[in-house]
Design an enzyme around this catalytic site. Structure first.
Site, short mmCIF file in Angstrom:
data_model
loop_
_atom_site.label_atom_id
_atom_site.label_comp_id
_atom_site.label_asym_id
_atom_site.label_seq_id
_atom_site.Cartn_x
_atom_site.Cartn_y
_atom_site.Cartn_z
N THR A 188 0.01 -10.12 -0.53
CA THR A 188 -0.74 -10.80 0.52
C THR A 188 -1.38 -12.04 -0.05
O THR A 188 -1.84 -12.03 -1.19
CB THR A 188 -1.85 -9.89 1.08
N GLU A 274 5.14 -12.25 -8.39
CA GLU A 274 5.39 -10.99 -9.07
C GLU A 274 6.57 -11.09 -10.04
O GLU A 274 7.68 -11.40 -9.65
CB GLU A 274 5.64 -9.89 -8.05
#
Lengths: 405, 405
Positions: A188, A274
């Site tokens: 998010t 990530e």
């Protein structure tokens, strides 16, 4: 305009705090509060996902109906999305607990959540946390607040600038998080921006929308749009500049400074995607329209094959032109020029859609750097756009798929 | 309708061959030919990528302007895309060499290429290869042809069926490749289908379009649409059925059989996606329109986060509903039910947008199987769609990014 140290608490009248409320299993700080000591004009933009988390639904309503607010309480570790009526109650309770401790109205406090989707927000933990946050507010609390909203982010992300507006020094400070999770789930993007600028709500909202469109809306880690994305700004007017109520030079100066902060944080977020080892910047030049330039550049940064090639430092320009090709934008493939660039240098890989006689070795050297820029010249018009992404790595798969290992 | 052994050469009047022309560095077979001993009605659909490989550009023209063709020559190892005029010449030379050896016209021979983008097709190798293919044709050559078009496919993909049409036995045989490369580059989907049905060109084209829309167009390995995707069918009429010239029961029977073959091959392709360990099938039920059902189901199979969760056997239904949410289709998140299913059983993960009290252990067991089905009930209308994908794994990154290691 100049960049200064700090984040939200670099702005006068703003305090912040970060504490551990027990939402993250590892015991790290997981709640943050940003607070203005006077009323602050609020503006914001929120996820376009049809599935909107409880705090997003509440914030949209507050930003639409109220002129000012006082602060934002945030939690990491639980997204409070797909949680129905119970989720809405827990979200409001979190705001109410902070508001009560601060002596303001519940709807003076906006909320943000990030973490696992589909699990109820533990209302006892977040209300206790909100109270503790209110007691912990400090004018040096910006760092702690920025750290507390991290999930799998590998570093906290803040930025602050000063800009002269109407003869006064206006400060903008922001913190953001993105590209992470503690229990594998949706990444998010949250961003809270504070400013002491005096500005009308309507213009602030318009500036935010324009700025987000060329910053946060131009990054992608995995093409998965969160249920919780929130960008909000609180402007408390303490700089004392003449209130900005029209699109004059003051407005442009503020917007430029806001854009600087947003682009800097957006790039930090993409670089910290990530598993990422590299920041990938893609600039599309000379497209037929601004929108097509954006679509083309985003097609390249979101292509798994391009991202994997960047990970492997492979100058696989066929994947780049292929991604441009399936973007849905019409163009002449036999006109496109492609470059790669980094601190090691710049190299033209394709000219008029055909391979140049480039050195594979030099291309690999460029692509081995930490920040790689791809430029595509479409030769169709005069519109440019830049998008930012990251490489696709083993660690991305590990973080999101193989976390049990 | 019944499935039978074999591929393209299961159909009467068709021969095929596969040989090594030296395009693949490992010396494996890399060229194939499928040939009809009489004129065959041709239909096809091709990539929507704005960047189209030389053979795709040529095939589109031939399929549009000629009623019949005689065969298809294919190569793996070089995509002949982004190669300009030289590429078009090399492509035509490949067709001409096969045509000359077979005693037919150059434009009787369609072409397909798959492999690296942006490198010139070695014209000497492919023309010699085409000649050798013509000399090697055999009614048992289907297996060899299917093997020769493999790139990083881990198995060859063929299917054949028989169906009674107009009192005659009509056969459909097909071969396909997908999701691979030998030098990391674009995966390409190629499919050559042979049939002895007698059918008008217009109806054959319409049947192909309908069938591809619910089969190959509903799979995704990495969301990267190739420059070379080609689906073509050759129908030589040898079954002796009354020629199908209207949408009668014969047409429907043929289309159903063609669809069976296409869906079977599409699923094999998804299951053999680069690095994949699992086939992911996603069915969206009760959507408001057929198009929205398709968009929703494809959003789920293409989500990197869903794909990574499937790899990790993680019942992360929040990622599924999130992907539905950003598909662009409007729906009520608080109405959606979600199931996962495999040969181990079926489990409801969410009801009316909220988590059920499901067993994590059982969910993991279901997700650990080789074929996993996700069903989403949107409760909006009566339209269903199914899409197929695969998990996102370390090997995907390895194949496409880290191939030097």
């Amino acid at each position: 305009m100049k960049e200064i140290i700090g984040g939200v608490t670099a702005v006068q009248g703003f305090t912040a705090a970060g504490i551990a409320a027990g939402l993250k299993k590892n015991g790290r700080n997981d709640m943050a509060l940003v607070f203005s000591d006077v009323d602050a004009v609020a503006a914001g933009v929120f996820t376009t996902n049809a599935v909107k988390a409880a705090p997003v639904q509440r914030d949209i309503e507050i930003v639409k109906t109220r002129k000012t607010v006082r602060g934002v309480v945030l939690n990491a570790g639980n997204a409070n999305a797909c949680t129905g009526e119970e989720g809405k109650k827990a979200d409001k309770a979190m705001a109410a607990a902070a508001a009560e401790a601060l002596g303001v109205e519940t709807d003076d406090i906006l909320t943000c959540s990030t973490g696992v989707i589909g699990q109820l927000l533990p209302v006892g933990k977040v209300t206790a946390g909100a109270k503790l946050l209110a007691e912990s507010l400090s004018s040096e609390g910006g760092d702690k607040a920025a750290q507390a909203i991290m999930t799998t982010d590998t570093y906290s992300k803040q930025c602050a600038v000063e800009v002269k507006i109407g003869g006064k020094t206006v400060t903008i400070g922001a913190m953001t998080k993105g590209s992470g999770m503690i229990h594998p789930n949706m990444a998010t993007m949250l961003c809270v921006t504070a400013s002491d600028v005096a500005m009308s709500k309507e213009l602030l909202q318009e500036a935010v929308r324009d700025v987000v469109n060329v910053s946060f809306n131009m990054i992608s880690v995995d093409r998965d749009t969160s249920t919780n994305d929130s960008y909000m700004i609180l402007a408390n007017g303490k700089a004392g500049n003449p209130e900005i109520t029209e699109k004059n030079a003051d407005y442009e100066a503020f917007k430029e400074a806001l854009c600087y902060v947003a682009v800097k944080l957006a790039k930090l977020m993409a670089a910290d995607g990530e598993g990422a080892t590299k920041l990938l910047e893609v600039t599309v030049k000379n497209a037929a329209s601004e929108e097509s330039a954006k679509v083309l550049s985003k097609a390249v940064i979101t292509s798994n094959l391009v991202k994997a090639a960047v990970f492997g430092s492979d100058a696989n320009w066929g994947r780049i032109i292929c991604a441009l090709g399936y973007s849905g934008i019409e163009f002449n493939p036999e006109a496109v020029d492609l470059w790669v660039e980094s601190e090691s240098g710049k190299l033209k890989l394709a000219e008029n859609g055909l391979a140049t006689d480039y050195s594979e070795e030099f291309a690999t050297k460029i692509l081995s750097d930490k920040e790689v820029t791809v430029t595509a010249d479409m030769k169709m018009g005069k519109y440019n756009a830049t998008a930012w992404g990251c490489d696709l790595t083993y660690d991305y798969v590990k973080i999101n798929g193989d976390y049990r290992s």
